[in-house]
Every structure is written in C-alpha cells, then in structure tokens.
Design an enzyme around this catalytic site. Sequence first.
Site, PDB file in Angstrom:
ATOM      1  N   HIS A   1       0.751  -1.236  -0.099  1.00 17.70           N
ATOM      2  CA  HIS A   1      -0.036   0.058  -0.009  1.00 17.70           C
ATOM      3  C   HIS A   1       0.953   1.185  -0.012  1.00 17.70           C
ATOM      4  O   HIS A   1       0.598   2.210  -0.949  1.00 17.70           O
ATOM      5  CB  HIS A   1      -0.866  -0.163   1.251  1.00 17.70           C
ATOM      6  N   GLU A   2       1.875   1.213   0.988  1.00  8.96           N
ATOM      7  CA  GLU A   2       2.660   2.496   1.006  1.00  8.96           C
ATOM      8  C   GLU A   2       3.494   2.600  -0.391  1.00  8.96           C
ATOM      9  O   GLU A   2       3.792   3.883  -0.586  1.00  8.96           O
ATOM     10  CB  GLU A   2       3.431   2.639   2.264  1.00  8.96           C
TER      11      GLU A   2
HETATM   12 ZN   LIG Z   1      -3.163   5.380   1.858  1.00  6.47          ZN
END
Ligand SMILES: [Zn+2]
Length: 622
Positions: free
Chosen positions: A409-410
Amino acid sequence: MAVAAGLWAAVDVAGQEPQVRRIPERSEIDEKYRWNLESTFKNVQEWEAEYQAVARQVEQLAALRGTLSKSGPALLHALKLRDDTAARLERVFVYANLLSDQDTRVNEHQAMEARARSLAVRYGEATSWMEPELTAMAFETLEEWMGQSTELAVYRHWFENLFRQKQYILSPREEELIAMAGEVFMTPHNTYSLFVHADLQFPTIRDADGQPFELNDAVFYKCVRSHDRRVRKEGYEGITGTYAKFRNTAAALVNGAIQTHVFNVKARGFPDCLTAALTPSNIPPAVYENLIRTVNENLPLLHGYTSLRRKALKLDDGVHDYDLYCGFVGKQKLEYSYEDGVKTIIEALKPLGTGYLEPMQRGFESRWVDVYSTRGKRSGAYSSGTYLTQPYILMNFFGEYDDVSTLAHEMGHSMHSYFSRSTQPYVYADYDIFCAEVASTLNEILLQKHVLKQVTDPRVKLYLLVEFLETFRGTVFRQTKFSEFEHRIHQMAERGEPLTADALGAVYGELMRRYYGPDYTHDDLVDNYWIRIPHFYYNFYVYKYATSFCAASNLARRISEGEPGAVERYLTFLKSGSSRYPLELLAAAGVDMTTPDYILDAMQHFKNLLDEAEALVDQLIE
Ligand SMILES: [Zn+2]
C-alpha cells in the site's frame, strides 16, 4: 520465479496474540533496513544552512507584494521563486519530520520540526497575498502573457483552477472577516477531540481468558474482531455505551461543525454544502450521487455477506453490529520475513510491467523504507518525501500478512509520488486527495489476487477471503453509509431542521437496517455509533475512500487480465500529478467516475470473493 510454498508458514493461532518481542535500538538495526536520510541532508549542519537560506528566501517573497500584475516576466519571477522556496521548505520540513519520527525521544529533532513548522507558517503569511492579487487581474492579461512565454504557459492549468473558484472569493474585507472567525469555526472539532481523547472514561471488561482489561477507543477493533462473542458484545457496548451517555453533547458538537459548513455556503454563494465541499477538487455532485445510488442498488450483495456471516458464526439471534467485524475462522498466521514480503510484492505487481517494477526495485535497494520497529519510533505506517527528496516509507514490520499488505500500500503511494515528481514541474507534482488512494489500493488488490492463488490450505484461504471481504466492506459499503449519513444531516441542517441526538440516531439506525439487511439485528445502542466517527467533522471526506477503492479495483482487474493499453494508461495517470483535474486524469486511465460501470465492476469483485467464501463455509463449517 513463483513464490515457493515454503515461504508460507500457516499456523492456526486462534485466540493468541503475537508474542511480546524486545524492541531493539536503532543502532542495532542493519543499515539496509533503515531509510536513507543522508540522501536528503548529509547531517544536521547541512540542514541548518538550508534552513537559513530558505528563511532568507521567504523574506524575498514577501517583498514581491504588488508586483505580479506589472509584467509577464515579473509574474514568472515571483512564481518561480515561490515554487523554489516551497520545494526547499518542504525538504527542510520533511527531513526534520522523519528524524523526529524515527526516534521521538530525541528533543533536538522535535525542536527542528517545530522550527520547520514555524518557518512554514511564515511562508504562508509571506505568500498569502499572491492568489488574491492574481485573481484581481483579468484572465485575458494572463492569456496574453502566456502567449509570449512558454515558461509562464506551464502554469496555465494552475491559473485556470484558481480563476474557476474566483466566483466564490469575496471582497478583501469580507475574506478578512471570515479568516478572523477561523478559530471560532474550529471550536466544535477541537472540543470533540478533547472530549474524546481527554474526558471519556471507559469501563473494564474481561478478555477471552477472563483477564480484566480497561477499554479505550484504540481497542475497539481488537474487541469486535475477537472470536469470543462475549468479548465482542461487552467491548462494543462498553465503548459505544460510553459515547452514548453524552449523545446530546455530541449532537450539539456535530451540529456546530455542520453549521460552519452552512455558513460557508451562504456567505460564498454555493448552492449547497455538498457542492461547496466538492468544488476545490472540481468534482461534480453527479460523481457523488452516482456512488450512493450504485452502492444502494447493490446492497443485496452486502445482505448476502451478512447472511453468510450469520451462518458461519452460527448466530441464531441474527448478526448484531458487534458481530460484523470478526473472521469466520480463528486467526491464521502467515509469516513472512521482510525479504519474503518484498519478493511477494514484486511477484504480485508483475502485471504492472518493468516500467513500474524496475524503479520500485531500485526504491527498495536505495533504502526508501524504514522497516522495523525500534525504540522511540513512531507506530503505524506512512509514505512521505517531497519534490526534492526520494520517497520515504515508515513502517513497523512484524512479519504478518497485514505488514506485507501495508508495505504494498505505502509503496503504491511512494511510486505515485516518484512518477509524478520525476515527470511534472513542482506546481503539479502533488496529486489531489481524490486520486491519492487509487495507486495504494491497486497494489493491495493485486497482492490479494496473487496471494489467493498461492494458498492451498482451505482454512487459510477462508481466513484471507474474509479479511479481503472485510477490507471491501469497510472501505466501500461502510464509508458510503457514513457518507450518506453525512449528506442527510447536512441536508437537514440546510432545511433548518434541528440536529438533535434523536434525529441523528433515527437517520443512523435507518441506514444500518437498510445496509445490512434481513439477517442484521439492530440494537438501540447502535443509533449512537456515529458519535465515535471523527470524519463527520471533515466535510465530505469519507466518500473518497469508496470511489478510490472502486476505481482501483476496476483498474486492477483490467491490468491483471492484460487488457491492451491498460498498463500504459495507468502509468500515464501515475506520472500526471495534478496537471489536470482528478476526474480527467482517471478518465484518461480508463475509469469514468460519472458512470456506474467502475462501481459495478468492483461489486463483481466483491461477489467473486463472497462466492468463494461461501463454498468454503459449506466445506469447513457444518
Ligand atoms: Zn493510503
């Protein structure tokens, strides 16, 4: 290379918590697992010199007041100086912020961060005159100057965006009065924060092993995700019940926040609160209405999920709100080393092609990520960095599936930043908040698809399917429900109807019954659940979680199916920053946010997960 089955260590650890580990000092962590701050400033002395240089430049900016309308070259000079100052100021700020977060115990770093923050305030004051001075000009003059200078023409979209909102800008004296009332307008939210964080006292309950523990808001999800129904019920009732005791105060506070939105609408001449909130990103209300309508048309899918939950958990009296969050089988532990996690992410994102994978691998190698938990390090995870720095990811990797998913995600945020910053001029390098969660969510979904293909153990598979269904429910259905609540209570305020605790509770209760369907059992206490949600002070923020998730789901399917051109269009989106309006950028990536199609596509994804989970429930749970 396929991920070897040996990377998986699936152990059923139902009811257990990860064992307590000793948290190491930063100095004990190998350099390759620490982010490369030296690539931004070699040391604090170098940072200090740059701080002083930026401070001098801020004063130069303030001195340009009154010069913008003199000539094209004068305007270009001011804009370039502003961009250079802002970019360097952000680098000064980000470095101090990262230093401070990597070990919050170091006072010197906190002081650096505070100084950077006050320099940013001075920058804001030194440039606050620029936009009003520009919009006081005739656009035709800018048009003429842009015709004479290609460098100035770069700012065309930025100028157009500014002038688009000119109709809502008031006279200087009126703007000054509104700015003077700023503190007062913040009072409802500030009071709510104090009320929630400082004044609420929660009761003590017993955990699954019978040990007493004191409730607080941070353990809410831990309680409702418990496999022990008593813990779920007592945790939910202990926390929501504490909020509910103050339901009249809470209603008055949220009413206060909404009245500030109504004031803004009346003062600036917007047609309604929704339009006012969507205008900065140039999102037409039709995009919002499309989301609400299409999600509502697909609520039978959510009802089906509630029914399956009732069956899997054997809930004779129906599914209560406190039953909505837990898994169907006990926690299945999937263990990853950091290297395994990175390898899995690279495998999962292969459909994005080498144009994405190569810079991402270079990112891993050049230490974008601060991997492990160390003493004094900030908890959680984020992606940071700025125009003049490499991307930075802070995380606390403990080796569970969630950690790998968080990293993916990051990394999605960081890659979006990387592509936009390396393609766009500073003025367009940041992406709009409306687009911000697309790249991160797309990575999460590709990871889910990849991991589901890897897993063979049916219990592990069911565990993951329900985790993914929960992510979808929490991001699409639940946030749309919150947004509908928010919209309804704004409309009530616009009509002059009182927002009492009873009126708010009635709206919330109706939404809960409608969203979760016939197998959901409503308890009166749930009418007060909205009190827990701080986002109702953010002014139409939460719908973006749902639109982003659906857009990402649509793009992920097209990319993983190998649709011709899908990857190229997506990479163009990642490289575009804010050089066009969010809706135009997503349309160019292939997602038309004004039609139901992209949401229907996401719903099909939910249905596929649900069907698979249903088959496994029949197989595993008699
Ligand atoms: Zn996010």
